[in-house]
Design an enzyme around this catalytic site. Structure first.
Site, PDB file in Angstrom:
ATOM      1  N   LYS A 113     -29.274 -23.234 -80.447  1.00 15.53           N
ATOM      2  CA  LYS A 113     -27.933 -22.872 -79.839  1.00 15.53           C
ATOM      3  C   LYS A 113     -26.832 -23.761 -79.923  1.00 15.53           C
ATOM      4  O   LYS A 113     -25.655 -23.244 -80.053  1.00 15.53           O
ATOM      5  CB  LYS A 113     -28.233 -22.482 -78.226  1.00 15.53           C
ATOM      6  N   LYS A 198     -36.700 -14.310 -85.122  1.00 17.70           N
ATOM      7  CA  LYS A 198     -36.801 -13.602 -83.886  1.00 17.70           C
ATOM      8  C   LYS A 198     -35.917 -12.533 -83.560  1.00 17.70           C
ATOM      9  O   LYS A 198     -34.747 -12.538 -84.011  1.00 17.70           O
ATOM     10  CB  LYS A 198     -36.946 -14.896 -83.010  1.00 17.70           C
ATOM     11  N   LYS A 201     -31.130 -11.718 -78.787  1.00 21.23           N
ATOM     12  CA  LYS A 201     -29.658 -10.854 -77.947  1.00 21.23           C
ATOM     13  C   LYS A 201     -28.776 -11.517 -78.801  1.00 21.23           C
ATOM     14  O   LYS A 201     -27.608 -10.830 -78.849  1.00 21.23           O
ATOM     15  CB  LYS A 201     -29.753 -11.638 -76.468  1.00 21.23           C
TER      16      LYS A 201
HETATM   17  P1  TYM Z   1     -34.624 -14.909 -72.396  1.00 25.34           P
HETATM   18  O1  TYM Z   1     -33.681 -13.915 -71.376  1.00 25.34           O
HETATM   19  O2  TYM Z   1     -33.742 -15.506 -73.305  1.00 25.34           O
HETATM   20  O3  TYM Z   1     -35.813 -14.390 -72.562  1.00 25.34           O
HETATM   21  C1  TYM Z   1     -36.679 -13.615 -71.655  1.00 25.34           C
HETATM   22  C2  TYM Z   1     -37.979 -13.439 -71.953  1.00 25.34           C
HETATM   23  O4  TYM Z   1     -38.224 -12.669 -73.211  1.00 25.34           O
HETATM   24  C3  TYM Z   1     -38.911 -13.452 -74.166  1.00 25.34           C
HETATM   25  N1  TYM Z   1     -38.354 -13.043 -75.499  1.00 25.34           N
HETATM   26  C4  TYM Z   1     -39.053 -12.628 -76.643  1.00 25.34           C
HETATM   27  N2  TYM Z   1     -40.603 -12.449 -76.648  1.00 25.34           N
HETATM   28  C5  TYM Z   1     -40.926 -11.975 -77.802  1.00 25.34           C
HETATM   29  N3  TYM Z   1     -40.143 -11.761 -78.923  1.00 25.34           N
HETATM   30  C6  TYM Z   1     -38.862 -12.095 -78.929  1.00 25.34           C
HETATM   31  N4  TYM Z   1     -38.130 -11.810 -80.021  1.00 25.34           N
HETATM   32  C7  TYM Z   1     -38.473 -12.481 -77.554  1.00 25.34           C
HETATM   33  N5  TYM Z   1     -37.000 -12.959 -77.257  1.00 25.34           N
HETATM   34  C8  TYM Z   1     -37.268 -13.214 -75.993  1.00 25.34           C
HETATM   35  C9  TYM Z   1     -38.798 -14.970 -73.948  1.00 25.34           C
HETATM   36  O5  TYM Z   1     -39.758 -15.715 -74.450  1.00 25.34           O
HETATM   37  C10 TYM Z   1     -38.817 -14.822 -72.271  1.00 25.34           C
HETATM   38  O6  TYM Z   1     -40.081 -14.902 -71.835  1.00 25.34           O
HETATM   39  N6  TYM Z   1     -35.535 -19.514 -70.588  1.00 25.34           N
HETATM   40  C11 TYM Z   1     -36.154 -18.100 -70.367  1.00 25.34           C
HETATM   41  C12 TYM Z   1     -35.424 -17.438 -69.005  1.00 25.34           C
HETATM   42  C13 TYM Z   1     -35.851 -18.378 -67.768  1.00 25.34           C
HETATM   43  C14 TYM Z   1     -37.256 -18.533 -67.133  1.00 25.34           C
HETATM   44  C15 TYM Z   1     -37.290 -19.142 -66.083  1.00 25.34           C
HETATM   45  C16 TYM Z   1     -38.442 -17.914 -67.790  1.00 25.34           C
HETATM   46  C17 TYM Z   1     -35.343 -19.126 -66.982  1.00 25.34           C
HETATM   47  N7  TYM Z   1     -36.005 -19.531 -65.958  1.00 25.34           N
HETATM   48  C18 TYM Z   1     -38.548 -19.568 -65.564  1.00 25.34           C
HETATM   49  C19 TYM Z   1     -39.598 -18.175 -67.209  1.00 25.34           C
HETATM   50  C20 TYM Z   1     -39.636 -18.957 -65.920  1.00 25.34           C
HETATM   51  C21 TYM Z   1     -35.559 -17.117 -71.479  1.00 25.34           C
HETATM   52  O7  TYM Z   1     -35.889 -17.288 -72.444  1.00 25.34           O
HETATM   53  O8  TYM Z   1     -34.839 -15.925 -71.021  1.00 25.34           O
END
Ligand code: TYM
Length: 339
Positions: A113, A198, A201
């Site tokens: 990032k 991957k 977003k």
């Molecule tokens: P975020 O919003 O980026 O992603 C949310 C969840 O989606 C999963 N993910 C995917 N899984 C499979 N294939 C993909 N291409 C893909 N893209 C995203 C992410 O692994 C995630 O599970 N940092 C976290 C948000 C967070 C969080 C937490 C999660 C903040 N605090 C506490 C668990 C516990 C995240 O990646 O958000």
């Protein structure tokens, strides 16, 4: 027997895509009866990248509505907004002060990032994983269901918990080190434009992903245009065919068919025959979710009530952990009250 506790979250940065759904939320829904669940919309994380204040609140409601539309059931799960529970920010600060800086600049997501953000990298982006650790540790979560890309953040969370317990626990486990729950299939959904990247977003091309709220004609267009390969016949687990692996896996997960069934069904097909099948599977599996979403988003007062109650309950639990941490760190408090 008390249920194990689960916590997870998604950032309110625009719409959710198929990776978020298959990698995370579908697993939350499937496991929710077995656990005591906390699912938050992590809006404090959302400002670690440049954001638009005019859309943050609406995006937060969208994600909460999508949680419910995907099947999160309030009988088993608490849904809340991270910034509504101030303990998340406070615990982050306390954990910041015992997390070695060099644990953070090693994080793969930070490096990726930071590269994208160029000159504008904030301290918040570096601190993202400590805020995530605070989210999890506040609820003493046993399990954290996430996609594969979050594995390193979960390891860091365990390290922070261990370090806190070692330095301040006096032989007790005050913060529970959690384990990650990563699905066998779906944990890494790949981009439609490049099967080695991957689905994300932050990809500038919307054609690279299927968003959960995409209408049928857009889904059709995206699948029609998605990258494939010139090899005849479709099969899993073939070297150098990442797009084939990704699209067959999506078809398997969306139809609920087994890998063997999908392999048998698709072996004789070419891309021209398979793409309409995948399109149909996508449209039909997203349709009920989209209908439920439309009904939920049309009733903001219901959503507000859900989030209000969720934040209240989450706040109660979070406060207990924060009190334990403040006591362990030796904070002053008025006589008779806990710090
Ligand atoms: P975020 O919003 O980026 O992603 C949310 C969840 O989606 C999963 N993910 C995917 N899984 C499979 N294939 C993909 N291409 C893909 N893209 C995203 C992410 O692994 C995630 O599970 N940092 C976290 C948000 C967070 C969080 C937490 C999660 C903040 N605090 C506490 C668990 C516990 C995240 O990646 O958000």
């Amino acid at each position: 027997m008390t249920k194990q506790r689960v916590l997870s979250g998604v950032q309110p940065t625009g719409n959710l895509h198929l990776g978020n759904y298959l990698g995370a939320i579908q697993g939350w829904v499937e496991g929710q009866k077995e656990f005591e669940n906390f699912f938050c919309v992590v809006d404090l994380h959302a400002i670690t990248a440049p954001h638009d204040p005019r859309t943050l609140a609406a995006n937060t409601l969208t994600i909460a509505a999508l949680y419910l539309a995907c099947g999160i059931d309030l009988e088993y799960s608490t849904v809340f907004v991270q910034s509504q529970v101030p303990a998340h920010s406070e615990l982050t600060w306390l954990l910041n002060c015992l997390t070695p800086l060099n644990w953070l600049d090693d994080m793969i997501q930070f490096k990726e990032k930071a590269l994208r953000q160029g000159e504008h990298v904030s301290l918040g982006l570096l601190d993202y994983p400590v805020l995530m650790a605070a989210d999890i540790l506040l609820y003493q979560a046993d399990k954290v269901p996430v996609g594969e890309d979050q594995k390193q953040h979960l390891e860091l969370t365990r390290d922070i918990a261990d370090r806190f317990n070692h330095l301040f626990g006096q032989g007790q486990v005050l913060l529970k080190p959690p384990t990650s729950l990563i699905r066998a299939a779906g944990a890494r959904v790949m981009s439609l434009s490049d099967g080695r990247r991957k689905m994300s977003k932050s990809d500038p091309s919307d054609l690279s992903r299927i968003n959960l709220l995409d209408p049928p004609d857009l889904i059709q267009k995206k699948i029609k245009n998605c990258k494939t390969d010139p090899v005849r016949g479709l099969a899993f687990d073939q070297p150098d065919r990442p797009e084939c692996q990704n699209l067959l896996t999506l078809y398997m997960l969306l139809t609920g068919k087994s890998k063997d069934q999908v392999a048998a069904e698709t072996a004789p097909l070419g891309w021209g025959q398979f793409k309409p099948l995948l399109t149909e599977a996508l449209i039909e599996s997203l349709r009920p979710l989209q209908n439920r979403y439309q009904a939920l988003i049309a009733d903001p007062s219901y959503l507000e009530e859900v989030l209000h109650q969720g934040s209240y309950w989450a706040g109660e639990i979070a406060h207990q952990t924060l009190t334990t941490v403040r006591q362990a760190l030796g904070y002053w408090s008025p006589r008779g009250s806990k710090p």
